[in-house]
Design an enzyme around this catalytic site. Structure first.
Site, PDB file in Angstrom:
ATOM      1  N   TRP A  90       0.829  -1.217   0.000  1.00  0.00           N
ATOM      2  CA  TRP A  90       0.000   0.000   0.000  1.00  0.00           C
ATOM      3  C   TRP A  90       0.856   1.256   0.000  1.00  0.00           C
ATOM      4  CZ3 TRP A  90      -4.141  -1.277  -2.055  1.00  0.00           C
ATOM      5  CH2 TRP A  90      -4.835  -2.425  -1.697  1.00  0.00           C
ATOM      6  N   ASP A 105      -1.414   7.082   5.901  1.00  0.00           N
ATOM      7  CA  ASP A 105      -2.510   6.189   5.536  1.00  0.00           C
ATOM      8  C   ASP A 105      -2.773   5.283   6.735  1.00  0.00           C
ATOM      9  OD1 ASP A 105      -4.172   4.198   4.585  1.00  0.00           O
ATOM     10  OD2 ASP A 105      -2.851   3.576   2.936  1.00  0.00           O
ATOM     11  N   LYS A 134     -12.017  -1.287   6.849  1.00  0.00           N
ATOM     12  CA  LYS A 134     -11.184  -2.177   7.656  1.00  0.00           C
ATOM     13  C   LYS A 134     -11.601  -2.087   9.130  1.00  0.00           C
ATOM     14  CE  LYS A 134      -8.545  -2.992   4.015  1.00  0.00           C
ATOM     15  NZ  LYS A 134      -7.484  -2.111   3.561  1.00  0.00           N
TER      16      LYS A 134
HETATM   17  C1  LIG Z   1      -6.906  -1.758   2.204  1.00  0.00           C
HETATM   18  C2  LIG Z   1      -5.882  -0.714   2.221  1.00  0.00           C
HETATM   19  C3  LIG Z   1      -5.766   0.226   1.178  1.00  0.00           C
HETATM   20  C4  LIG Z   1      -6.661   0.201  -0.024  1.00  0.00           C
HETATM   21  O1  LIG Z   1      -7.893   0.722   0.332  1.00  0.00           O
HETATM   22  P1  LIG Z   1      -9.030   1.061  -0.758  1.00  0.00           P
HETATM   23  O2  LIG Z   1     -10.059   1.715   0.086  1.00  0.00           O
HETATM   24  O3  LIG Z   1      -9.442  -0.240  -1.357  1.00  0.00           O
HETATM   25  O4  LIG Z   1      -8.443   1.962  -1.773  1.00  0.00           O
HETATM   26  C5  LIG Z   1      -4.797   1.199   1.279  1.00  0.00           C
HETATM   27  N1  LIG Z   1      -3.982   1.268   2.339  1.00  0.00           N
HETATM   28  C6  LIG Z   1      -4.054   0.381   3.360  1.00  0.00           C
HETATM   29  C7  LIG Z   1      -3.119   0.495   4.519  1.00  0.00           C
HETATM   30  C8  LIG Z   1      -5.005  -0.642   3.327  1.00  0.00           C
HETATM   31  O5  LIG Z   1      -5.088  -1.512   4.332  1.00  0.00           O
END
Ligand SMILES: *Cc1c(COP(=O)(O)O)cnc(C)c1O
Length: 363
Positions: free
Chosen positions: A104, A174, A198
């Site tokens: 990511w 993020d 998540k």
């Molecule tokens: C799942 C995840 C993403 C991707 O998320 P989307 O909402 O599908 O774009 C990005 N960064 C992290 C840390 C993730 O766990």
């Protein structure tokens, strides 16, 4: 509701049963909306505006977001933010730094390279991302528009135990897979973002928190829909927001508040993770942790059995025992148990017991 299996999915992931029940009822008929569905009322009407405002207040209180920071409820997921944040702050003459801690983090960096001058300051690639890179000797930070990190690496199972600090350089993180899992000093971050699916609700909503002064310094010559300041000016309703996803995240925040907030949540998350890591560390090598113990995530726990064949047997026998979605990511293999906020202690304990029993039978 009858007994549900324990869901260890990395995302979209487990929600508290009480949240699911309330969401299910409100999807059909919401009393405050005269019996209409919470998903079929205007986002400009008083009922939804009340829910939206309550979510803003609860997020501000839960995370302790100072008044210097704006809270936005957007769409497009974390990947949408990979692009949007670069479009806003990676101006033609600017440069940005990225800490590469896996898929990511790398994805965020790659997206920024399409916009401007982005570089990797430190990378865990050499270890196969099984350890976080050292940030002790970072240099050349001074002229960076921002530094980007990923607080929890969902795929490999590493997590910054304390968030790194880059002095005066704006820090963007993020936090898709560990937002709301522990207390956080928001004042040290220029921006935080997280896809809700998540740890904070269902897919469709993206939480974004931005320091106001940093937001005002962003580009104003990009399309309005991608400008954070335009969304802020419009109370995150420049376009129709994902109303039902917002409602579910509100239910999650009420649930967190009732539990005692993020300090209480952190203690529960530590307890859950230590039950499973305890079995790994006490298994005399039958189970091996994938990542360095010092960098272990409390959210996504990764481990392997002695052979890939045993990994497969483990996953299928676990599923038969009501422990779902334990297969590791295709990039790292093995087992991944996601113990997000909504996973009860009983779920972590059921997994720990299953692991002990599996070793006794197959070890
Ligand atoms: C799942 C995840 C993403 C991707 O998320 P989307 O909402 O599908 O774009 C990005 N960064 C992290 C840390 C993730 O766990």
């Amino acid at each position: 509701m009858k007994t549900r299996p324990f869901n260890f999915s990395p995302g979209p992931s487990i929600l508290p049963t009480s949240v699911l029940e309330q969401a299910a009822a409100a999807l059909v008929s919401y009393p405050d909306a005269g019996g209409l569905s919470v998903a079929e009322i205007s986002h400009r009407g008083p009922v939804f505006e009340g829910l939206h405002a309550e979510l803003g207040t609860r997020v501000r209180t839960l995370l302790g977001v100072p008044e210097t920071h704006e809270i936005l409820f957007l769409q497009g997921g974390a990947r949408g933010q990979f692009a949007q944040l670069a479009l806003n702050w990676l101006k033609p003459e600017a440069r940005a730094g990225y800490i590469d801690t896996g898929v990511w983090a790398e994805g965020a960096y790659q997206e920024a390279t399409k916009v401007g001058d982005a570089r990797v300051l430190a990378s865990g690639a050499a270890s196969g991302y099984t350890a976080l890179p050292s940030l002790a000797e970072l240099s050349g930070l001074d002229d960076l528009a921002y530094v980007h990190t990923t607080s929890n690496n969902t795929i490999y199972g590493t997590q910054w135990q304390t968030m790194p600090d880059f002095g005066g350089i704006p820090h963007i993180s993020d936090m898709s897979s560990d937002i709301f899992s522990r207390p956080l000093d928001v004042s040290r971050l220029a921006m935080i973002y997280a896809g809700a699916q998540k740890n904070a609700g269902i897919a469709g909503l993206t939480l974004v928190i931005i320091e106001k002064a940093f937001m005002e310094a962003a580009r104003a010559d990009i399309p309005e829909i991608w400008q954070y300041r335009v969304q802020a000016k419009n109370d995150s309703m420049f376009n129709t927001p994902p109303t039902f996803a917002i409602y579910v995240t509100l239910l999650m925040c009420r649930w967190l508040d009732a539990l005692g907030g993020l300090g209480a949540m952190q203690a529960i998350n530590e307890d859950k993770a230590s039950r499973v890591y305890g079995v790994i560390d006490g298994s005399s090598g039958f189970y091996t942790g994938v990542v360095d113990a010092a960098d272990r995530s409390r959210m996504n726990l990764t481990f392997r059995l002695p052979t890939e064949a045993l990994d497969k047997t483990f996953v299928s026998e676990a599923e038969a025992a009501g422990l779902m979605a334990l297969k590791g990511h295709r990039k790292s293999g093995g087992i991944r148990a996601s113990l997000y906020n909504a996973m009860p202690v009983a779920g972590a304990e059921a997994l720990a017991n299953f692991m002990r029993d599996f070793q006794a039978r197959r070890g």
